[in-house]
Design a protein around this motif. Structure first.
Motif, PDB file in Angstrom:
ATOM      1  N   LEU A 266       0.829  -1.207   0.000  1.00 45.39           N
ATOM      2  CA  LEU A 266       0.000   0.000   0.000  1.00 45.39           C
ATOM      3  C   LEU A 266       0.864   1.258   0.000  1.00 45.39           C
ATOM      4  O   LEU A 266       0.527   2.254  -0.658  1.00 45.39           O
ATOM      5  N   HIS A 267       1.965   1.235   0.735  1.00 39.15           N
ATOM      6  CA  HIS A 267       2.879   2.383   0.729  1.00 39.15           C
ATOM      7  C   HIS A 267       3.443   2.607  -0.670  1.00 39.15           C
ATOM      8  O   HIS A 267       3.537   3.753  -1.134  1.00 39.15           O
ATOM      9  N   TRP A 268       3.836   1.532  -1.335  1.00 39.45           N
ATOM     10  CA  TRP A 268       4.378   1.636  -2.698  1.00 39.45           C
ATOM     11  C   TRP A 268       3.358   2.277  -3.646  1.00 39.45           C
ATOM     12  O   TRP A 268       3.708   3.179  -4.423  1.00 39.45           O
ATOM     13  N   ILE A 269       2.107   1.866  -3.560  1.00 45.62           N
ATOM     14  CA  ILE A 269       1.063   2.443  -4.422  1.00 45.62           C
ATOM     15  C   ILE A 269       0.875   3.920  -4.109  1.00 45.62           C
ATOM     16  O   ILE A 269       0.860   4.777  -5.005  1.00 45.62           O
ATOM     17  N   SER A 270       0.715   4.240  -2.834  1.00 38.35           N
ATOM     18  CA  SER A 270       0.463   5.634  -2.439  1.00 38.35           C
ATOM     19  C   SER A 270       1.632   6.540  -2.788  1.00 38.35           C
ATOM     20  O   SER A 270       1.449   7.690  -3.231  1.00 38.35           O
ATOM     21  N   ASP A 271       2.844   6.030  -2.611  1.00 34.63           N
ATOM     22  CA  ASP A 271       4.030   6.832  -2.910  1.00 34.63           C
ATOM     23  C   ASP A 271       4.102   7.157  -4.404  1.00 34.63           C
ATOM     24  O   ASP A 271       4.364   8.310  -4.788  1.00 34.63           O
ATOM     25  N   LEU A 272       3.859   6.159  -5.250  1.00 33.10           N
ATOM     26  CA  LEU A 272       3.891   6.418  -6.693  1.00 33.10           C
ATOM     27  C   LEU A 272       2.792   7.391  -7.099  1.00 33.10           C
ATOM     28  O   LEU A 272       3.007   8.278  -7.934  1.00 33.10           O
ATOM     29  N   LYS A 273       1.608   7.248  -6.524  1.00 32.55           N
ATOM     30  CA  LYS A 273       0.517   8.165  -6.856  1.00 32.55           C
ATOM     31  C   LYS A 273       0.862   9.601  -6.472  1.00 32.55           C
ATOM     32  O   LYS A 273       0.499  10.550  -7.172  1.00 32.55           O
TER      33      LYS A 273
END
Length: 463
Positions: A266-273
């Motif tokens: 989830l951190h990876w997704i949010s960071d890229l967004k």
């Protein structure tokens, strides 16, 4: 939001009931032989004809004089307009389908002799490769189920709109193709009934195992059905067999090990967004240069990407017997593929954080490989060679995209298994996740794109 470490909602027992249905490979209500005969007959007896026509032959559709947008006189259904995109992907303009309505893609469930069955429909769509494919019980836009077309009522819709008639198992908004739609979404629904359900000649009750059998065939189960199937909670008690099946079974088990924790994913997704830029500006279709409108098609001067055309349709088993509409036709066949790899004995999927012109929220998780070769001559994307190696494939079919808006849109859907030579350290827009983590993400909207959901339904069919 957090990804649950236990089995997805609604409950372990529900997930195991669907696993029992997936293990029932021949139907109690409609045996395979009877289904095959019925489905072949549906393709023969239901009269249909799809004919490309000039835009001047469209009925109820017109190009607006001020914007050039292609719109329906009712203001419903959808419209073809222009979209200007800027950001990390670059800058360009294109036609796009803007369908503001949130439709329903719903499968009705009923238990027979202790086994859940799915009510599936043989549905004609004008853009299907072979016209009739297996669709959800209900596949309808708001314009369809409110009667804007002036035709017959949508069968079984009441079970999805009247909560007193059924028990909801899944109800989650999901997106559709971000390259061709602007922020398009539908409710993906699975509801269960205990009451008697009236029969209809265009529908049959099938087990999940029977539908999984059909997912191995080219162009039988349509895109909307695959999207709903991907959201079904399923927890097999035993692996399907073989080393791959055992690894997949372990990867679906609640609490199974994963290379990255749920919080890290989830951190990876949010960071890229947060770091990517995607600006979408609706513009008049007439300003979407270098696209050109001719008498019978809207095209790009290179001939790549897609074209928008008009079609006249006659169909005996739809809500209205005949109509005209625009359709988007891709320039060529696509490739949609997962790379999978066993890590510490647990199967993982390599997903790509992909931005597309019409995305709801900057990006969604896409298959490892998703592209149209004709649009990338000599420049195949990363991982495409491994994903197309016949020796590595565990799943390989041709599947249609949505036939109600797209004309002959078809892709190779593939799942490949790679060995330890494929690195765990991948570019920042890729990550390895387990099928259990994907199933948890699918409890929520707008994490996985349509192509990833379609392919995940096929992966679950191998469990």
């Amino acid at each position: 939001m957090s990804i649950a470490t236990s089995v997805p909602h609604p409950a372990v027992e529900t997930a195991r009931r669907f696993a029992r249905s997936s293990r029932t490979h021949d139907g109690l209500r409609c045996p395979n032989a009877a289904f095959d005969a019925w489905f072949a007959r549906q393709r023969l007896v239901n009269r249909f004809e799809v004919t490309p026509v000039p835009f001047s032959r469209l009925r109820g559709w017109r190009f607006r004089s001020d914007t050039g947008d292609l719109v329906h006189d009712s203001g419903g259904f959808f419209r073809i307009e222009g979209l200007h995109v800027t950001g990390d992907l670059g800058e360009w303009s294109q036609p796009v389908i803007n369908q503001r309505e949130i439709g329903i893609l719903g499968i009705l469930v009923k238990e027979f002799d202790g086994v859940p069955h799915l009510l599936m429909q043989a549905k004609m769509e004008p853009g299907n490769i072979n016209t009739v494919q297996l669709s959800p019980t209900v596949q309808a836009t708001r314009s369809n189920h409110t009667g804007v077309h002036g035709g017959r009522a949508v069968p079984y819709l009441e079970y999805f709109t009247d909560g007193s008639r059924s028990r909801t198992i899944v109800d989650v908004p999901q997106s559709e193709q971000g390259s061709w739609f602007l922020r398009k979404r539908n409710r993906n629904m699975l509801v269960e009934v205990v009451e008697d359900v009236p029969d209809h000649p265009d529908f049959r009750w099938l087990t999940l195992g029977q539908v999984n059998r059909l997912l191995r065939r080219d162009n039988v189960v349509n895109m909307d059905a695959r999207s709903v199937l991907s959201c079904i909670p399923c927890l097999p008690d035993e692996p399907a067999g073989g080393a791959y099946g055992r690894a997949l079974h372990e990867a679906l088990r609640p609490g199974s090990w994963s290379l990255r924790s749920d919080a890290e994913v989830l951190h990876w997704i949010s960071d890229l967004k947060s770091r990517r830029e995607l600006t979408q500006q609706r513009i008049p279709l007439s300003d979407a240069a270098p696209w050109r409108r001719g008498p019978a098609a809207i095209t790009h001067p290179t001939g790549r990407y897609f074209r928008v055309l008009a079609a006249e349709i006659a169909a005996a088993n739809r809500e209205v017997p005949g109509w005209t509409q625009p359709l988007l036709e891709p320039a060529g066949r696509g490739v949609v593929a997962f790379l999978t790899r066993r890590i510490n004995g647990v199967l993982h999927i390599l997903l790509n954080a992909r931005s597309e012109a019409g995305c709801m929220d900057v990006l969604e998780l896409a298959p490892t490989v998703q592209y149209q070769p004709c649009n990338h001559p000599g420049r195949p994307p990363r991982f495409s060679r491994a994903a197309e190696d016949p020796a590595r494939l565990v799943y390989d079919t041709l599947q249609s995209e949505e036939g109600g808006r797209f004309m002959y849109a078809e892709s190779h859907y593939r799942i490949a298994e790679v060995d330890d030579a494929c690195p765990l350290d991948v570019p920042e827009d890729f990550t390895w996740v387990t099928p259990r983590q994907v199933m948890d993400l699918l409890r929520h909207g707008y994490y996985l794109n349509m192509q990833a959901r379609s392919l995940f339904a096929a992966l679950l069919a191998l469990a």
